[in-house]
Structures are given as structure tokens and as C-alpha cells.
Design a protein around this motif. Structure first.
Motif, mmCIF file in Angstrom:
data_model
loop_
_atom_site.group_PDB
_atom_site.id
_atom_site.type_symbol
_atom_site.label_atom_id
_atom_site.label_comp_id
_atom_site.label_asym_id
_atom_site.label_seq_id
_atom_site.Cartn_x
_atom_site.Cartn_y
_atom_site.Cartn_z
ATOM 1 N N UNK A 117 27.746 36.427 31.375
ATOM 2 C CA UNK A 117 27.248 36.638 32.709
ATOM 3 C C UNK A 117 28.222 35.756 33.562
ATOM 4 N N UNK A 118 28.627 34.600 33.200
ATOM 5 C CA UNK A 118 29.487 33.688 33.885
ATOM 6 C C UNK A 118 30.664 34.578 34.174
ATOM 7 N N UNK A 119 31.264 35.032 32.987
ATOM 8 C CA UNK A 119 32.555 35.677 33.056
ATOM 9 C C UNK A 119 32.645 36.822 34.061
ATOM 10 N N UNK A 120 31.455 37.701 34.033
ATOM 11 C CA UNK A 120 31.476 38.824 34.949
ATOM 12 C C UNK A 120 31.165 38.254 36.313
ATOM 13 N N UNK A 121 30.430 37.170 36.582
ATOM 14 C CA UNK A 121 30.307 36.868 38.142
ATOM 15 C C UNK A 121 31.753 36.297 38.666
ATOM 16 N N UNK A 122 32.545 35.758 37.760
ATOM 17 C CA UNK A 122 33.789 35.158 38.184
ATOM 18 C C UNK A 122 34.669 36.260 38.548
ATOM 19 N N UNK A 123 34.834 37.322 37.478
ATOM 20 C CA UNK A 123 35.549 38.410 37.827
ATOM 21 C C UNK A 123 35.128 39.117 39.154
ATOM 22 N N UNK A 124 33.921 39.357 39.228
ATOM 23 C CA UNK A 124 33.225 39.882 40.660
ATOM 24 C C UNK A 124 33.709 39.145 41.637
ATOM 25 N N UNK A 125 33.683 37.936 41.420
ATOM 26 C CA UNK A 125 34.120 36.871 42.808
ATOM 27 C C UNK A 125 35.579 37.135 43.016
ATOM 28 N N UNK A 126 36.445 37.276 42.103
ATOM 29 C CA UNK A 126 37.825 37.493 42.390
ATOM 30 C C UNK A 126 38.815 36.841 41.553
ATOM 31 N N UNK A 127 38.326 36.095 40.627
ATOM 32 C CA UNK A 127 38.979 35.600 39.706
ATOM 33 C C UNK A 127 39.954 36.461 38.791
ATOM 34 N N UNK A 128 41.084 36.242 38.652
ATOM 35 C CA UNK A 128 41.991 36.771 37.560
ATOM 36 C C UNK A 128 42.042 36.170 36.300
ATOM 37 N N UNK A 129 41.921 34.924 36.081
ATOM 38 C CA UNK A 129 42.184 34.439 34.802
ATOM 39 C C UNK A 129 41.233 32.965 34.630
ATOM 40 N N UNK A 130 41.269 32.804 33.638
ATOM 41 C CA UNK A 130 40.195 31.746 33.210
ATOM 42 C C UNK A 130 41.039 30.599 32.543
ATOM 43 N N UNK A 131 40.992 29.407 33.226
ATOM 44 C CA UNK A 131 41.794 28.285 32.920
ATOM 45 C C UNK A 131 41.056 27.533 31.628
ATOM 46 N N UNK A 132 41.881 26.982 30.780
ATOM 47 C CA UNK A 132 41.296 26.248 29.597
ATOM 48 C C UNK A 132 40.246 26.931 28.479
ATOM 49 N N UNK A 133 40.029 28.087 28.761
ATOM 50 C CA UNK A 133 39.357 28.959 27.850
ATOM 51 C C UNK A 133 39.954 30.006 27.002
ATOM 52 N N UNK A 134 39.449 30.248 25.750
ATOM 53 C CA UNK A 134 40.005 31.324 24.814
ATOM 54 C C UNK A 134 39.034 32.128 24.300
ATOM 55 N N UNK A 135 38.407 33.009 24.835
ATOM 56 C CA UNK A 135 37.524 33.815 24.321
ATOM 57 C C UNK A 135 37.409 34.923 25.101
ATOM 58 N N UNK A 136 38.566 35.855 24.586
ATOM 59 C CA UNK A 136 38.795 37.150 25.237
ATOM 60 C C UNK A 136 37.921 38.204 24.736
ATOM 61 N N UNK A 137 37.217 37.924 23.556
ATOM 62 C CA UNK A 137 36.197 38.731 22.947
ATOM 63 C C UNK A 137 34.939 38.732 24.128
ATOM 64 N N UNK A 138 34.900 38.090 24.945
ATOM 65 C CA UNK A 138 33.650 38.136 26.182
ATOM 66 C C UNK A 138 34.212 39.250 26.804
ATOM 67 N N UNK A 139 35.345 39.328 27.147
ATOM 68 C CA UNK A 139 35.853 40.321 28.160
ATOM 69 C C UNK A 139 35.646 41.830 27.620
ATOM 70 N N UNK A 140 36.024 41.843 26.411
ATOM 71 C CA UNK A 140 35.899 43.017 25.690
ATOM 72 C C UNK A 140 34.555 43.282 25.507
ATOM 73 N N UNK A 141 33.678 42.655 25.225
ATOM 74 C CA UNK A 141 32.296 42.829 25.195
ATOM 75 C C UNK A 141 31.796 43.472 26.684
ATOM 76 N N UNK A 142 32.216 42.892 27.715
ATOM 77 C CA UNK A 142 31.694 43.162 28.932
ATOM 78 C C UNK A 142 32.184 44.605 29.302
ATOM 79 N N UNK A 143 33.301 44.778 29.071
ATOM 80 C CA UNK A 143 34.049 46.175 29.346
ATOM 81 C C UNK A 143 33.379 47.252 28.528
#
Length: 582
Positions: free
Chosen positions: A329-355
Motif C-alpha cells: 500500500x505504501x508503494x502504491x501510494x508513492x507511485x500515485x503521488x508521482x514517485x518514479x523510483x524507490x531509494x534504498x529498497x530492493x523489493x520489486x516483487x511488491x510492484x509485480x504483485x500490485x500490477x
């Protein structure tokens, strides 16, 4: 076999981006949205375990499809260049061969804080940005940034996680040494020069991309605490100076900065949503994208999504205002806010599941991946990702760069009072404290008892309140006043022998008694002992002017408004103060 269009350097960048994007799996796209930390093994080998690594380097590149990495720690130039080449070789062997983009925090000054910057090590040593602001010379800043560019290119860094252009309006805030001080107009002039030095007239194959931070200005922190930590998450504007803090960012955007990093802070008492800026649609889309017209990469500050371990201690995600949300939910909110990239994180599976779950459309992911891929193409990484380790050793710390940095150190020194002591003459009997006796011996006869000295030289650092925790201990916050016992010892020396006091200002120190009783008072922002002594003996000229005011008391600091520049009552020295030595 036909060469893919994205591999053809003769095609327009936009066509190459679209061709590559169409070939990418969702997992490969998701990997682009993460810009995480890596350490380097001895000799430039790839690290497969160690600090900050949840996964080894090979897994991050080949298994999790990450291609943006921030190198932590230090090494010699040749080792860093060999490491960069090994990273590119690893990336080249993946299915699409997307090159990695390597980044770094500042590496050209004296601060050593794993959450902010590294001391210069192999690189040329310059004053902190506060010192560049004290000089106030935009041409010098551009030459400095061009030096950074040349040294970074030599070892393979293509993104600078700087400049930091927050305004130093809250005297207690721990991150001021990386700023250009409290003046918005000067900060705007210097950031434009900095971006030109790093990127050139436009971003290209000989550029280092500038990730400017921390939008929309991290200076007005409540009580001067830092939002790396839960007790410092609130950002406030009691003086109504929000637009003032935006001014340097306007200048950076006009200069063409490639990337922007929002800070952790959670705005309180404004018309913005009270969530951290990385999740804040009012700020990232409404202000940065739509009002200011920024179309570059927005990369969050480090560690907004997941809890982590830093220096062996647990650290909660800096998800201020959205702590109750899940990681997804945090990742989705950040993407909706306009974020392109997450610094210091390494969990791409979260993005895959959101899509795949339908919560975030793949088109939204594509929009950010386009920006990220475009920069790789514009930087020329697909054509020329490798560096020459032998050449790196010649370029990094080269004599011309070192000499320029040393000259800037001397220029940045700020003489606050002279009282007829400066310049020193001849070879006096010197008592020194807080500096190298060996360095002082080149200028005078060093004695061990101040009673035997003609002159004393005392180097001090801005006071701070030690904080618990291995990581937080690097963030110097709290009181700016010297503790009573330390002050007594300092004043005892000043009453014994005429003393030149030099205070390293990483924040504005409270020092009225020292200013009154020192025979001379100088401020530095990162300068060697030799630089100080050259100025003291009239061999070099100090040109610095204070980049913020020096308050008279902690009561005055506590009564000032965090967003208002130079707001303390009756400061000992005002913004811009400095005198010339005859």
C-alpha cells in the motif's frame, strides 16, 4: 541475427526507449524502480554479503533485475573502477543487457556520515558546500562540480546524489553542512552552477546526472530534529516561508537538473496532506510536476517502504503519516503521488504483485520506466559502460584537482574577529590544541605548555548532543552551546595566552563568550590545518562570509521560527559577516 532497435545508437532515444520497453517483462520493469545500496568487496570484487545487503550483488542484478546502485564505503580509485566494470559485465550478461547506473553520496569534503556523505578519501578534498557558499562564487562552484564530474566519470559513477539545496533556516538541524546556507538567492545561483558543472549544457555521455535534494526543502524541521528518525518527522512553516524554500529548486529545474529527491519530512499545519513527501501527491504531482514543470526522475530518499537494519540496529521504514499501511500500500501510494523510483529498497516483487492484482496499472509503471531508461540512453551507458582503472588512478585526486580544493579551503575560511592578532608574523612560540603539532611546526616553535606560548591556536567543532544508536550518533543535533565544563576550559586557555580560535561550523555554534575573549576568531567548513595556518600567517587570503547567522543563545534559537532565515534575536554575528585580514 538482427540487432534490436534499442541497441542502435543512430536511432532517436525515444524510439530506443519504446523498443526496449516493449521487450521487457513486468519483472524487468519492476526492477528499474529500485535504486538500492551496494558495498564493494576488497580490491573491487562484487560483494555477495555484508552490511546493507539483503541479497548479494549477483541476485540483485540477475535475479531481481535491479540496474541502479548507490555505492557505500570507500576504496582506491582503481578498485572502484574495477568494481564498476564488474557490475557492468554482470549486467551485460542478463537477457536484455541493460547497463547499470552507479551513484554516490558526496565524496569530496570532510564529513563522514554513512547516511549523508563520505570524506574525500582518494578524491580531491574541498570545503563542505557551506564553505562554497561562504565564498559565494558561482564560477568556483561550477569548477568544483566539473571536478566532481571528471573524478566520478573516471570510476564509473553516473549519478550524483547531490547537490543538497535545503535552506539552513533551523539552526539545530543536523544536515546543514551539505547545504549552501540560509540564503535562497545565493543557493539558487550556486545550484545552477553546480548542475552545469555536473551535467554540462545538457545531459549527455560525458555528464553525471544531478539528483537534487531534498524537495521541497528539508530545512524547516520542528525543533531541528531530522526525519531520518521518528522523533524528527514533522516539518513546519510557522513563518509562512514555504515559497522561500522552493526558490533554489526552481533554479535547479531551470538549470536542467535530471533528478529530484523528496525528503522524509511530514508537513504539519499546511494545506498539503500530512504524509511524508515521498508519498505526497500534493507536493510531487501538484507542485513539482504540474506547477514547477519538472519532468525528470523522482527518486525517494532511502528506506520508505520496508523496515531494515542499519549498522546492526533495527530501523523502521520512514513511512511518516502512512505507518499503518502495508508495504504494498505504501508503494502504491508513492507511485500515485508521482514517485518514479524507490531509494534504498530492493523489493520489486511488491510492484509485480500490485500490477498483477490490478491495484496499479502497468501503464503507470511504464511511465516511470521510460524516464529511467531514457536517462541511461542519454548518458551513453548502452554504448560505453566501462571505465579504465589505470586512467581512474591518474584522474582521481590528480594534482590539479587537489590544488584547486586546497585553494578553495583557504578562500572559504571566514575571519569573524581579528583584534589586531592577524596576520601572525615570524616564527612565534605556538601552543596548539585540536590540530596537528607536526603541521604547526612548519609555522612556529611548538610548545607543550600554553604559559610558554606567544600565541595559541585552538580548533573546535560545533557542539552537539550525542544521541543513542550507532546510526543516529552520526547526526549531530540538539544544543549548539558549549557544555559548561568545556567552555570553562576553553576560556581558561583564552585568558592564558592570545588565542586564535577556529570553529568548524557544521551548524551555527553559540559562542558569545568565545567571540568576546578570543584574540581572533575564524570559522571553517572543512579545511586542513595547513589551510588555517596559511591564512593565519598571511600566506593565503580568507574570503569567506557567514552562510548563516551565529545565534547569541539557545533561548534565541528556541524562540526562532524554523522556516525563517536568520531569525534569532540579536545574533553574535549576522548572516554575511566576515572581515578581511590586512
Amino acid at each position: 541475427m538482427t540487432t534490436p532497435a534499442y541497441r542502435d545508437p543512430n536511432l532517436p532515444v525515444e524510439q530506443r526507449v519504446e523498443d526496449l520497453l516493449a521487450r521487457m517483462t513486468l519483472e524487468e520493469k519492476a526492477g528499474q524502480l529500485f535504486h538500492t545500496m551496494l558495498s564493494m568487496a576488497p580490491g573491487g570484487a562484487l560483494a555477495e554479503d555484508g552490511p546493507f545487503l539483503r541479497y548479494g550483488t549477483t541476485e540483485l542484478v540477475t535475479g531481481r533485475h535491479l540496474t541502479h546502485f548507490n555505492l557505500l564505503g570507500q576504496g582506491d580509485a582503481g578498485a572502484m573502477a574495477r568494481w564498476a566494470n564488474r557490475m557492468q559485465e554482470l549486467a551485460a550478461a542478463t537477457r536484455l543487457g541493460i547497463p547499470v547506473t552507479l551513484s554516490t553520496d558526496p565524496r569530496h569534503a570532510f564529513t563522514d556520515n554513512p547516511g549523508a556523505s563520505f570524506n574525500s578519501g582518494a578524491f580531491s578534498a574541498w570545503p563542505e558546500p557551506l564553505g562554497l557558499a561562504a565564498i559565494g562564487d558561482a564560477e568556483l562552484v561550477e569548477r568544483f562540480a566539473d571536478t566532481v564530474r571528471r573524478e566520478y566519470l573516471a570510476v564509473g559513477f553516473r549519478v550524483a546524489l547531490h547537490p543538497q539545496i535545503d535552506l539552513a533556516t533551523e539552526p539545530r538541524w543536523s544536515r546543514q553542512s551539505g547545504t549552501f546556507g540560509s540564503g535562497a538567492e545565493l543557493s539558487g545561483e550556486l545550484v545552477a552552477a553546480y548542475v552545469r558543472g555536473l551535467q554540462g549544457p545538457r545531459l549527455g555521455p560525458r555528464s553525471v546526472a544531478a539528483m537534487v535534494k531534498h524537495f521541497p526543502g528539508g530545512g524547516p524541521q520542528k525543533d531541528g530534529e531530522d526525519p531520518h528518525f521518528p522523533h524528527g518527522k514533522e516539518q513546519v512553516y510557522p513563518g509562512g516561508m514555504r515559497e522561500y524554500h522552493l526558490a533554489p529548486f526552481r533554479a535547479a529545474i531551470e538549470a536542467g537538473c535530471s533528478q529530484m529527491m523528496p525528503y522524509y519530512g511530514q508537513p504539519v499545519g499546511t494545506d498539503w496532506e500530512e504524509v511524508g513527501f515521498g508519498f505526497n501527491k500534493d507536493v510531487l504531482t501538484g507542485l513539482l510536476r504540474e506547477r514547477l514543470g519538472f519532468d525528470g526522475v523522482i527518486c525517494t530518499d532511502w528506506g520508505l517502504l520496508t523496515d531494515a537494519e542499519i549498522l546492526g540496529e533495527p530501523a523502521e521504514a520512514r513511512a511518516w503519516g502512512v505507518e499503518h499501511l502495508s508495504v504494498a500500500e505504501r508503494a502504491a501510494k508513492a507511485l500515485d503521488a508521482g514517485t518514479d523510483q524507490f531509494g534504498g529498497e530492493q523489493c520489486p516483487e511488491v510492484i509485480v504483485e500490485l500490477v498483477r492484482s490490478g491495484r496499479v496499472p502497468e501503464e503507470r509503471i511504464d511511465a516511470s520506466v521510460r524516464r529511467l531508461l531514457r536517462e541511461k540512453f542519454v548518458l551513453g551507458l548502452f554504448e560505453n559502460p566501462y571505465v579504465d582503472p589505470d586512467r581512474a588512478e591518474e584522474i582521481v585526486g590528480a594534482a590539479e584537482f587537489t590544488a584547486a580544493g586546497e585553494a578553495a579551503q583557504r578562500r572559504s575560511l571566514t575571519v569573524l574577529t581579528g583584534n589586531g592578532l592577524l596576520p601572525l608574523r615570524g616564527r612565534p612560540d605556538l601552543y596548539v590544541r585540536g590540530m596537528s603539532a607536526e603541521a604547526a611546526a612548519a609555522y612556529g616553535n611548538v610548545v607543550t605548555d600554553p604559559a610558554d606560548a606567544e600565541v595559541a591556536v585552538l580548533r573546535l567543532r560545533t557542539p552537539y548532543e550525542p544521541r543513542p544508536g550507532a546510526f543516529e550518533s552520526f547526526f549531530h543535533a540538539g544544543s549548539l552551546a558549549f557544555p559548561e565544563e568545556e567552555l570553562k576550559e576553553i576560556l581558561r586557555l583564552l585568558d592564558t595566552v592570545p588565542t586564535l580560535v577556529c570553529v568548524n561550523l557544521e551548524r551555527p555554534a553559540v559562542l558569545p563568550e568565545i567571540a568576546e575573549r578570543a584574540a581572533a576568531l575564524v570559522a571553517d567548513y572543512g579545511a586542513s590545518d595547513a589551510a588555517l595556518l596559511d591564512v593565519a600567517f598571511g600566506l593565503s587570503r580568507a574570503e569567506g562570509r557567514l552562510p548563516f547567522e551565529l545565534p547569541r543563545s539557545m533561548a534565541a534559537v528556541e524562540a526562532s521560527r524554523p522556516d525563517v532565515p536568520n531569525d534569532t534575536e540579536d545574533p553574535v554575528f549576522p548572516y554575511g559577516h566576515g572581515i578581511d585580514v590586512p
